[in-house]
Write a protein that holds these residues in place. Structure first.
Motif, PDB file in Angstrom:
ATOM      1  N   UNK A 313       0.835  -0.958   0.160  1.00  0.00           N
ATOM      2  CA  UNK A 313       0.255  -0.030   0.094  1.00  0.00           C
ATOM      3  C   UNK A 313       0.601   1.498  -0.081  1.00  0.00           C
ATOM      4  N   UNK A 314       1.827   0.971   0.364  1.00  0.00           N
ATOM      5  CA  UNK A 314       2.550   2.069   0.917  1.00  0.00           C
ATOM      6  C   UNK A 314       3.295   3.017  -0.821  1.00  0.00           C
ATOM      7  N   UNK A 315       3.557   1.200  -1.602  1.00  0.00           N
ATOM      8  CA  UNK A 315       4.643   1.557  -2.877  1.00  0.00           C
ATOM      9  C   UNK A 315       3.066   2.268  -3.981  1.00  0.00           C
ATOM     10  N   UNK A 316       2.128   1.882  -3.230  1.00  0.00           N
ATOM     11  CA  UNK A 316       0.948   2.653  -4.473  1.00  0.00           C
ATOM     12  C   UNK A 316       0.845   3.734  -4.334  1.00  0.00           C
ATOM     13  N   UNK A 317       0.778   4.258  -3.303  1.00  0.00           N
ATOM     14  CA  UNK A 317       0.312   5.414  -2.608  1.00  0.00           C
ATOM     15  C   UNK A 317       1.778   6.375  -3.530  1.00  0.00           C
ATOM     16  N   UNK A 318       3.242   6.179  -2.829  1.00  0.00           N
ATOM     17  CA  UNK A 318       4.353   6.692  -3.640  1.00  0.00           C
ATOM     18  C   UNK A 318       3.521   6.747  -4.692  1.00  0.00           C
ATOM     19  N   UNK A 319       3.977   5.909  -5.740  1.00  0.00           N
ATOM     20  CA  UNK A 319       3.326   5.679  -7.297  1.00  0.00           C
ATOM     21  C   UNK A 319       2.088   7.128  -7.619  1.00  0.00           C
ATOM     22  N   UNK A 320       0.560   7.319  -6.690  1.00  0.00           N
ATOM     23  CA  UNK A 320       0.048   7.423  -6.995  1.00  0.00           C
ATOM     24  C   UNK A 320       0.384   9.654  -6.875  1.00  0.00           C
ATOM     25  N   UNK A 321       1.319   9.702  -5.947  1.00  0.00           N
ATOM     26  CA  UNK A 321       1.271  10.903  -5.164  1.00  0.00           C
ATOM     27  C   UNK A 321       2.956  11.552  -6.393  1.00  0.00           C
ATOM     28  N   UNK A 322       3.132  10.351  -7.371  1.00  0.00           N
ATOM     29  CA  UNK A 322       4.377  10.785  -8.081  1.00  0.00           C
ATOM     30  C   UNK A 322       5.129  11.045  -7.954  1.00  0.00           C
ATOM     31  N   UNK A 323       5.455  10.440  -6.550  1.00  0.00           N
ATOM     32  CA  UNK A 323       7.004   9.876  -6.548  1.00  0.00           C
ATOM     33  C   UNK A 323       7.995   9.080  -6.793  1.00  0.00           C
ATOM     34  N   UNK A 324       9.341   9.596  -7.079  1.00  0.00           N
ATOM     35  CA  UNK A 324      10.273   8.323  -8.085  1.00  0.00           C
ATOM     36  C   UNK A 324      10.482   7.391  -6.754  1.00  0.00           C
TER      37      UNK A 324
END
Length: 328
Positions: A313-324
């Motif tokens: 879930x943290x990885x998904x949030x990071x992707x949705x937030x546009x983090x690299x």
């Protein structure tokens, strides 16, 4: 792809959930139940949560459980006045048109959220329902009621009859429908700001005729709670809510969400795996609002299984937030 499909459809949680579905497409004969509640005549988790659980598990959208449930969802969106479509509200709605009308609108929110979550975002029936719901919430946010939505009635604090605050379902609809967000950018910005404000600590109910309904899904501000160290009081719900905020582009609007996310990320090891100290049990949700999304892993006793859901879930949030993301 066929092998992957086979593995998903035969996954233990998928088969367990599918077996519970009734021939009319519902689960436990109710729509919004989060757990068994004898006082409400609810024997198990309801259709919206079970359907969304299958979505989270990656079940293909053309599988039979989806097709069966969607017949009922689309009947709800069509504004069918059949009293049977009140489901868990049918008994309370008899002789109480105010409650019945409110229940129909609320059930439509749940159905629209489930369908949007499943990817039916371009279906005109879903879009039409989503715009009606968004218009209602937008009107509330623009009104003075957004600042003072609660009133006293006798010994109780109730929601003002004219107030239409956001719910977990209406927020999910906005989060899962990017075209709707683009078309209503100003509304989404106002919504994000409203949901970043501290939520009242007063206990309140929705008064509907002579009945009252507990506002389980309604939010008058930021629903997240955390301790001084940033540890969430309800980890499964916090992860789901932060994901919705990230989808809406409103993550940085919420100080509590940012604080919780920072705490969770600090608990990740050098490989990016969530590994908090003294994790002896599986995180449970007091509210059960996000149990459909957490956990997805079957083996709750295995130490690695306790970490995988949060890490994902943290990885998904990071992707949705546009983090690299950096993969080592």
């Amino acid at each position: 792809m066929l092998v992957l499909r086979e593995e998903v459809t035969h996954y233990k949680r998928v088969t367990q959930t599918a077996r519970k579905q009734r021939t009319n497409g519902t689960w436990a004969g109710n729509m919004l139940g989060l757990a068994a509640a004898k006082s409400q005549g609810i024997s198990d988790v309801g259709t919206v949560s079970q359907y969304r659980h299958l979505v989270e598990l990656g079940v293909p959208s053309d599988e039979r459980p989806f097709r069966l449930a969607e017949r009922t969802f689309y009947r709800l969106l069509s504004r069918d006045e059949d009293s049977k479509l009140l489901f868990e509200f049918e008994k309370a709605g008899k002789g109480n048109e105010e409650l019945a009308s409110w229940a129909r609108d609320f059930l439509r929110e749940g159905a629209a959220a489930a369908l949007a979550h499943a990817g039916h975002v371009d279906d005109p029936r879903v879009r039409g329902a989503a715009h009606r719901i968004a218009s209602g919430v937008s009107g509330f946010l623009r009104s003075e009621l957004s600042e003072k939505p609660l009133i006293r009635k006798g010994s109780r604090t109730i929601l003002h009859p004219g107030a239409y605050p956001p719910t977990l379902f209406s927020v999910a609809i906005i989060a899962y429908m990017p075209n709707l967000r683009r078309e209503r950018a100003g509304f989404v910005e106002r919504l994000g700001h409203f949901l970043s404000q501290p939520m009242t600590k007063r206990t309140w109910v929705v008064a509907l005729g002579r009945k009252t309904v507990k506002p389980t899904f309604h939010f008058l501000g930021d629903p997240l709670r955390a301790d001084s160290a940033g540890n969430p009081k309800d980890l499964p719900f916090a992860l789901h809510w932060i994901e919705l905020l990230a989808r809406m582009g409103a993550l940085n609007e919420s100080p509590t969400a940012v604080r919780i996310l920072g705490r969770l990320l600090r608990d990740c090891d050098d490989d990016g795996v969530w590994s908090p100290k003294n994790l002896r049990g599986f995180p449970k949700s007091p509210s059960k609002l996000a149990d459909f999304a957490f956990p997805l892993e079957c083996d709750e006793k295995d130490a690695d299984s306790r970490r995988v859901d949060v890490t994902f879930r943290l990885a998904l949030i990071a992707k949705l937030a546009g983090w690299e993301l950096e993969f080592v």
